[in-house]
Write a protein that holds these residues in place. Sequence first.
Motif, PDB file in Angstrom:
ATOM      1  N   ILE A 106       0.840  -1.205   0.000  1.00 60.17           N
ATOM      2  CA  ILE A 106       0.000   0.000   0.000  1.00 60.17           C
ATOM      3  C   ILE A 106       0.874   1.253   0.000  1.00 60.17           C
ATOM      4  CG2 ILE A 106      -1.644   1.352   1.374  1.00 60.17           C
ATOM      5  CD1 ILE A 106      -2.873  -1.337   2.249  1.00 60.17           C
ATOM      6  N   ASN A 107       1.963   1.236   0.760  1.00 53.73           N
ATOM      7  CA  ASN A 107       2.888   2.370   0.765  1.00 53.73           C
ATOM      8  C   ASN A 107       3.507   2.588  -0.614  1.00 53.73           C
ATOM      9  OD1 ASN A 107       2.525   2.995   3.474  1.00 53.73           O
ATOM     10  ND2 ASN A 107       4.169   1.629   4.156  1.00 53.73           N
ATOM     11  N   VAL A 108       3.881   1.489  -1.275  1.00 51.03           N
ATOM     12  CA  VAL A 108       4.461   1.584  -2.618  1.00 51.03           C
ATOM     13  C   VAL A 108       3.444   2.177  -3.593  1.00 51.03           C
ATOM     14  CG1 VAL A 108       5.330   0.237  -4.582  1.00 51.03           C
ATOM     15  CG2 VAL A 108       6.085  -0.314  -2.255  1.00 51.03           C
ATOM     16  N   ILE A 109       2.189   1.704  -3.524  1.00 53.17           N
ATOM     17  CA  ILE A 109       1.145   2.211  -4.411  1.00 53.17           C
ATOM     18  C   ILE A 109       0.832   3.671  -4.101  1.00 53.17           C
ATOM     19  CG2 ILE A 109      -1.308   1.988  -4.990  1.00 53.17           C
ATOM     20  CD1 ILE A 109      -0.949  -1.057  -4.540  1.00 53.17           C
ATOM     21  N   SER A 110       0.805   4.009  -2.816  1.00 50.94           N
ATOM     22  CA  SER A 110       0.539   5.393  -2.413  1.00 50.94           C
ATOM     23  C   SER A 110       1.551   6.348  -3.037  1.00 50.94           C
ATOM     24  CB  SER A 110       0.583   5.495  -0.887  1.00 50.94           C
ATOM     25  OG  SER A 110       0.492   6.840  -0.460  1.00 50.94           O
ATOM     26  N   LYS A 111       2.812   5.963  -3.007  1.00 49.86           N
ATOM     27  CA  LYS A 111       3.859   6.799  -3.597  1.00 49.86           C
ATOM     28  C   LYS A 111       3.751   6.832  -5.119  1.00 49.86           C
ATOM     29  CE  LYS A 111       8.888   7.447  -3.614  1.00 49.86           C
ATOM     30  NZ  LYS A 111      10.197   6.926  -3.105  1.00 49.86           N
ATOM     31  N   GLU A 113       1.096   6.373  -7.028  1.00 49.44           N
ATOM     32  CA  GLU A 113      -0.106   7.029  -7.540  1.00 49.44           C
ATOM     33  C   GLU A 113      -0.317   8.433  -6.967  1.00 49.44           C
ATOM     34  OE1 GLU A 113      -1.554   5.721  -9.920  1.00 49.44           O
ATOM     35  OE2 GLU A 113      -1.566   3.529  -9.783  1.00 49.44           O
ATOM     36  N   ASN A 114       0.530   8.840  -6.020  1.00 43.08           N
ATOM     37  CA  ASN A 114       0.429  10.162  -5.412  1.00 43.08           C
ATOM     38  C   ASN A 114      -0.912  10.371  -4.708  1.00 43.08           C
ATOM     39  OD1 ASN A 114       1.408  12.738  -4.705  1.00 43.08           O
ATOM     40  ND2 ASN A 114       0.412  13.685  -6.477  1.00 43.08           N
ATOM     41  N   VAL A 115      -1.308   9.357  -3.940  1.00 41.48           N
ATOM     42  CA  VAL A 115      -2.508   9.447  -3.115  1.00 41.48           C
ATOM     43  C   VAL A 115      -2.136   8.978  -1.713  1.00 41.48           C
ATOM     44  CG1 VAL A 115      -4.080   9.052  -5.052  1.00 41.48           C
ATOM     45  CG2 VAL A 115      -3.291   7.104  -3.683  1.00 41.48           C
ATOM     46  N   SER A 116      -3.002   9.267  -0.743  1.00 43.33           N
ATOM     47  CA  SER A 116      -2.737   8.824   0.622  1.00 43.33           C
ATOM     48  C   SER A 116      -3.139   7.358   0.791  1.00 43.33           C
ATOM     49  CB  SER A 116      -3.516   9.686   1.622  1.00 43.33           C
ATOM     50  OG  SER A 116      -4.896   9.380   1.580  1.00 43.33           O
ATOM     51  N   ILE A 237      -0.114   5.098 -18.748  1.00 44.09           N
ATOM     52  CA  ILE A 237      -0.723   5.723 -17.569  1.00 44.09           C
ATOM     53  C   ILE A 237      -0.729   7.250 -17.642  1.00 44.09           C
ATOM     54  CG2 ILE A 237      -0.251   3.767 -16.059  1.00 44.09           C
ATOM     55  CD1 ILE A 237       2.120   5.305 -14.951  1.00 44.09           C
ATOM     56  N   LYS A 238      -0.099   7.828 -18.661  1.00 49.80           N
ATOM     57  CA  LYS A 238      -0.206   9.280 -18.848  1.00 49.80           C
ATOM     58  C   LYS A 238      -1.656   9.689 -19.050  1.00 49.80           C
ATOM     59  CE  LYS A 238       2.782   9.453 -22.215  1.00 49.80           C
ATOM     60  NZ  LYS A 238       3.633   9.978 -23.316  1.00 49.80           N
ATOM     61  N   ASP A 239      -2.479   8.746 -19.555  1.00 46.08           N
ATOM     62  CA  ASP A 239      -3.893   9.037 -19.788  1.00 46.08           C
ATOM     63  C   ASP A 239      -4.776   8.644 -18.611  1.00 46.08           C
ATOM     64  OD1 ASP A 239      -3.396  10.127 -22.236  1.00 46.08           O
ATOM     65  OD2 ASP A 239      -4.102   8.414 -23.409  1.00 46.08           O
ATOM     66  N   SER A 240      -4.177   8.310 -17.477  1.00 45.92           N
ATOM     67  CA  SER A 240      -4.961   7.919 -16.313  1.00 45.92           C
ATOM     68  C   SER A 240      -5.730   9.104 -15.735  1.00 45.92           C
ATOM     69  CB  SER A 240      -4.039   7.351 -15.229  1.00 45.92           C
ATOM     70  OG  SER A 240      -4.761   7.104 -14.032  1.00 45.92           O
ATOM     71  N   MET A 241      -6.851   8.788 -15.095  1.00 48.52           N
ATOM     72  CA  MET A 241      -7.667   9.807 -14.424  1.00 48.52           C
ATOM     73  C   MET A 241      -7.310   9.957 -12.952  1.00 48.52           C
ATOM     74  SD  MET A 241      -9.608  11.002 -16.810  1.00 48.52           S
ATOM     75  CE  MET A 241      -8.369  10.664 -18.073  1.00 48.52           C
ATOM     76  N   VAL A 242      -6.241   9.305 -12.507  1.00 46.86           N
ATOM     77  CA  VAL A 242      -5.933   9.258 -11.077  1.00 46.86           C
ATOM     78  C   VAL A 242      -5.610  10.636 -10.506  1.00 46.86           C
ATOM     79  CG1 VAL A 242      -3.456   8.803 -11.299  1.00 46.86           C
ATOM     80  CG2 VAL A 242      -4.719   7.885  -9.342  1.00 46.86           C
ATOM     81  N   SER A 243      -5.103  11.554 -11.313  1.00 48.55           N
ATOM     82  CA  SER A 243      -4.762  12.887 -10.803  1.00 48.55           C
ATOM     83  C   SER A 243      -5.991  13.625 -10.279  1.00 48.55           C
ATOM     84  CB  SER A 243      -4.083  13.719 -11.894  1.00 48.55           C
ATOM     85  OG  SER A 243      -4.958  13.925 -12.991  1.00 48.55           O
ATOM     86  N   LEU A 244      -7.174  13.271 -10.765  1.00 50.41           N
ATOM     87  CA  LEU A 244      -8.399  13.925 -10.298  1.00 50.41           C
ATOM     88  C   LEU A 244      -8.678  13.612  -8.832  1.00 50.41           C
ATOM     89  CD1 LEU A 244     -10.652  13.284 -13.429  1.00 50.41           C
ATOM     90  CD2 LEU A 244      -9.702  15.480 -12.694  1.00 50.41           C
ATOM     91  N   GLY A 269      -5.519  -6.563  -7.084  1.00 53.38           N
ATOM     92  CA  GLY A 269      -5.826  -5.295  -7.729  1.00 53.38           C
ATOM     93  C   GLY A 269      -6.087  -4.257  -6.656  1.00 53.38           C
ATOM     94  N   TYR A 270      -6.353  -3.033  -7.091  1.00 53.37           N
ATOM     95  CA  TYR A 270      -6.625  -1.996  -6.093  1.00 53.37           C
ATOM     96  C   TYR A 270      -7.508  -0.906  -6.667  1.00 53.37           C
ATOM     97  CZ  TYR A 270      -2.545   0.387  -8.277  1.00 53.37           C
ATOM     98  OH  TYR A 270      -1.635   0.966  -9.145  1.00 53.37           O
ATOM     99  N   LEU A 271      -8.153  -0.187  -5.742  1.00 47.32           N
ATOM    100  CA  LEU A 271      -9.053   0.908  -6.082  1.00 47.32           C
ATOM    101  C   LEU A 271      -8.558   2.174  -5.410  1.00 47.32           C
ATOM    102  CD1 LEU A 271     -11.801   1.710  -7.433  1.00 47.32           C
ATOM    103  CD2 LEU A 271     -12.858   1.285  -5.199  1.00 47.32           C
ATOM    104  N   LEU A 272      -8.516   3.243  -6.172  1.00 48.61           N
ATOM    105  CA  LEU A 272      -8.126   4.562  -5.674  1.00 48.61           C
ATOM    106  C   LEU A 272      -9.355   5.460  -5.690  1.00 48.61           C
ATOM    107  CD1 LEU A 272      -4.992   4.853  -7.979  1.00 48.61           C
ATOM    108  CD2 LEU A 272      -4.989   4.071  -5.604  1.00 48.61           C
ATOM    109  N   GLY A 273      -9.495   6.291  -4.662  1.00 51.21           N
ATOM    110  CA  GLY A 273     -10.660   7.165  -4.654  1.00 51.21           C
ATOM    111  C   GLY A 273     -10.667   8.124  -3.490  1.00 51.21           C
TER     112      GLY A 273
END
Length: 397
Positions: A106-111, A113-116, A237-244, A269-273
């Motif tokens: 989770i820490n690796v994914i957090s870094k 994807e730039n989310v908490s 992933i440049k076209d990802s919506m994760v920055s929103l 897998g994982y979900l960001l939100g």
Amino acid sequence: MNSSKLSRRHWLKKSALTVAGLAMMPQDIWAKAVEEAQLEGRPYLFGGSNTFNEFTPPLNYNDPKIEAILRANENPYGPPPLAAKAFQDNVFSGNRYAWSTLNNLINVISKKENVSRNQIIMAPGSSDLLEKVAMVLFQKGGNVISADPSYMSLMIVSQAVGGQWKAFKLLDDFQHDLDAMEAGIDADTKLVYICNPNNPSGSVTDAKRLREFCSRVSEKVPVFVDEAYIELSDNGIKDSMVSLISEGKDVMVARTFSKIHGMAGLRIGYLLGKEETLEKINKITRGGMGITGPSIMAATTSLEGEAFLQMSRTKIAEARAYTKAYLDRKGYASIPSQTNFMIFEIPMDGNSFLDKIYSKKVAVRSFKFWDKNWCRVSMGTMEEMAMFTNAMDEIFA
């Protein structure tokens, strides 16, 4: 008791069984649906749509003699060797719960994807997350808006628990009709679902327009963006919506290790939100409990390496180019794909086609939508794609 009450009781029982079955892996759900459809003599697997249906494969769909398995969009080259070694090395830790290794992932994914950390839910595959979101949001009805066609997991579960599906046909260039989808939002809409790149079409919707759409629409209802195939697309992933999500928008983004990472059978897998949105899902699930420790270590290792991912992109693109050239040469109308599968029109009833191609030891999927029959073929090795094209030549000689 009158027939209408009996009918309603049967429907409720069937819906409850459907939801109960969601604890199974997606492939198991598909396999169960195949078995039931075959026993009942149904031509289609899943009901609920007059516009999009999947044909029921023949009785030998799971025959071990099948030599080219091109039906589930799996990566034929995975899992990555280093990830496989990490999995093997951690099997002997299987007597312990894997919370510490999961926390590290989770820490690796957090870094990455730039989310908490609180904006991440882990699960055994992204389909598990699609289904859980559907169960949470549609227990009291409402509708979900998506493209037609699209990946049906979330819509099927939504309908099973009492929701409705509002489908909007893809545009002539096979992008999402974002204007129509936005106009279709009403007081009962609880979610907008976007699969980009889209399954089963393989097409991509323009990232700039999609980002503007998600930003605007998420002020009205949550938007779920399924990015299972995004690493395989031209822009990745440049076209990802994760920055929103970092901007505070009510957008959910799902990712999986089943495709580019080649770990479909390892289930992760994982979900960001938005934290507040994910809390609703966390109330009914402990997603991390469904993932094995060895799978967690395999996923963590895979995120640390790029060589396997690049090799997979290259080889899958080569197989796609080979398949596209064949289809063009033979005159089959196909949809431009930026994924590890292609879909094209076939001049034959879908069930008859599946019977014939399975008899050639090649497994694919067949659909009916837009009043046309389609074959969806996953990209395998070049040897498997040659088996596929040879089978096509024999069927349509």
